[in-house]
Write an enzyme that holds these catalytic residues in place. Structure first.
Site, PDB file in Angstrom:
ATOM      1  N   GLU A  95       0.831  -1.212   0.000  1.00 43.70           N
ATOM      2  CA  GLU A  95       0.000   0.000   0.000  1.00 43.70           C
ATOM      3  C   GLU A  95       0.861   1.257   0.000  1.00 43.70           C
ATOM      4  O   GLU A  95       2.088   1.198   0.116  1.00 43.70           O
ATOM      5  CB  GLU A  95      -0.948  -0.056   1.203  1.00 43.70           C
ATOM      6  CG  GLU A  95      -1.876  -1.256   1.114  1.00 43.70           C
ATOM      7  CD  GLU A  95      -2.974  -1.285   2.165  1.00 43.70           C
ATOM      8  OE1 GLU A  95      -2.864  -0.542   3.173  1.00 43.70           O
ATOM      9  OE2 GLU A  95      -3.927  -2.066   1.984  1.00 43.70           O
ATOM     10  N   GLU A 121      -1.678 -10.172  -6.152  1.00 46.54           N
ATOM     11  CA  GLU A 121      -1.710 -10.946  -7.397  1.00 46.54           C
ATOM     12  C   GLU A 121      -0.902 -10.259  -8.495  1.00 46.54           C
ATOM     13  O   GLU A 121      -0.199 -10.893  -9.274  1.00 46.54           O
ATOM     14  CB  GLU A 121      -3.151 -11.132  -7.886  1.00 46.54           C
ATOM     15  CG  GLU A 121      -4.046 -11.895  -6.935  1.00 46.54           C
ATOM     16  CD  GLU A 121      -4.775 -11.010  -5.939  1.00 46.54           C
ATOM     17  OE1 GLU A 121      -4.197 -10.012  -5.463  1.00 46.54           O
ATOM     18  OE2 GLU A 121      -5.928 -11.337  -5.616  1.00 46.54           O
TER      19      GLU A 121
HETATM   20  N1  THU Z   1      -5.971  -6.654  -2.220  1.00 44.35           N
HETATM   21  C1  THU Z   1      -5.134  -7.577  -2.774  1.00 44.35           C
HETATM   22  O1  THU Z   1      -3.912  -7.530  -2.586  1.00 44.35           O
HETATM   23  N2  THU Z   1      -5.674  -8.548  -3.540  1.00 44.35           N
HETATM   24  C2  THU Z   1      -7.023  -8.724  -3.735  1.00 44.35           C
HETATM   25  O2  THU Z   1      -7.410  -9.621  -4.441  1.00 44.35           O
HETATM   26  C3  THU Z   1      -7.966  -7.841  -3.065  1.00 44.35           C
HETATM   27  C4  THU Z   1      -7.392  -6.625  -2.433  1.00 44.35           C
HETATM   28  C5  THU Z   1      -5.395  -5.633  -1.344  1.00 44.35           C
HETATM   29  C6  THU Z   1      -5.420  -4.223  -1.864  1.00 44.35           C
HETATM   30  C7  THU Z   1      -5.382  -3.426  -0.581  1.00 44.35           C
HETATM   31  O3  THU Z   1      -4.036  -3.297  -0.164  1.00 44.35           O
HETATM   32  C8  THU Z   1      -6.112  -4.297   0.417  1.00 44.35           C
HETATM   33  O4  THU Z   1      -6.113  -5.608  -0.122  1.00 44.35           O
HETATM   34  C9  THU Z   1      -7.533  -3.863   0.710  1.00 44.35           C
HETATM   35  O5  THU Z   1      -8.233  -3.663  -0.447  1.00 44.35           O
END
Ligand code: THU
Length: 128
Positions: A44, A55
């Site tokens: 993030e 992913e």
């Molecule tokens: N996120 C992922 O890494 N993969 C997903 O398939 C869904 C969401 C992350 C993005 C963000 O850092 C956090 O999860 C909340 O949305």
């Protein structure tokens, strides 16, 4: 490589998640046709939009190292406070589209409690 083993690698990668804003930690493990596995975690950012999902980190690592053929991806996600990802976390819409660029609809998508396919998650994928 079993689905359980691939999911375990995704859980392990989840341990590297950097998610101070959402406090939702995700790990992914992408299995290439040749048996190689690339992992990723969500990363993030204070500006929010530069955040990258687990992913996409995994597939961008793989493609940047010359891999183009994939069999399966495991995704382990859940509240960062919990060390185990014991609910299903499916790839977001953007990640489904990125996966569809390189993977066939038969790509297996392994989550905590089962296996589905990219084709089921993203029917009628856009392509040029
Ligand atoms: N996120 C992922 O890494 N993969 C997903 O398939 C869904 C969401 C992350 C993005 C963000 O850092 C956090 O999860 C909340 O949305």
């Amino acid at each position: 490589m079993t689905h359980d083993k691939l999911y375990a690698l995704a859980e392990q990668a989840r341990g590297m998640a950097y998610s101070p804003y959402s406090r939702f930690a995700v790990g992914a493990a992408l299995l290439c046709d040749d048996g190689t596995v690339y992992t990723g975690c969500n990363i993030e950012n204070a500006a929010y939009s530069p955040t990258v999902c687990a992913e996409r980190v995994a597939i961008f690592k793989a493609v940047s190292e010359g891999r183009r053929s994939f069999k399966a991806i495991a995704v382990a996600g859940g509240p960062a406070a919990s060390s185990k990802a014991d609910g299903d976390c499916f790839p977001c819409g953007v990640c489904r589209q990125v996966l569809a660029e390189f993977c066939p609809p038969t790509l297996e998508v392994v989550t905590h409690s089962g296996v589905t396919t990219l084709g089921e998650l993203l029917p009628h994928a856009f392509n040029l």
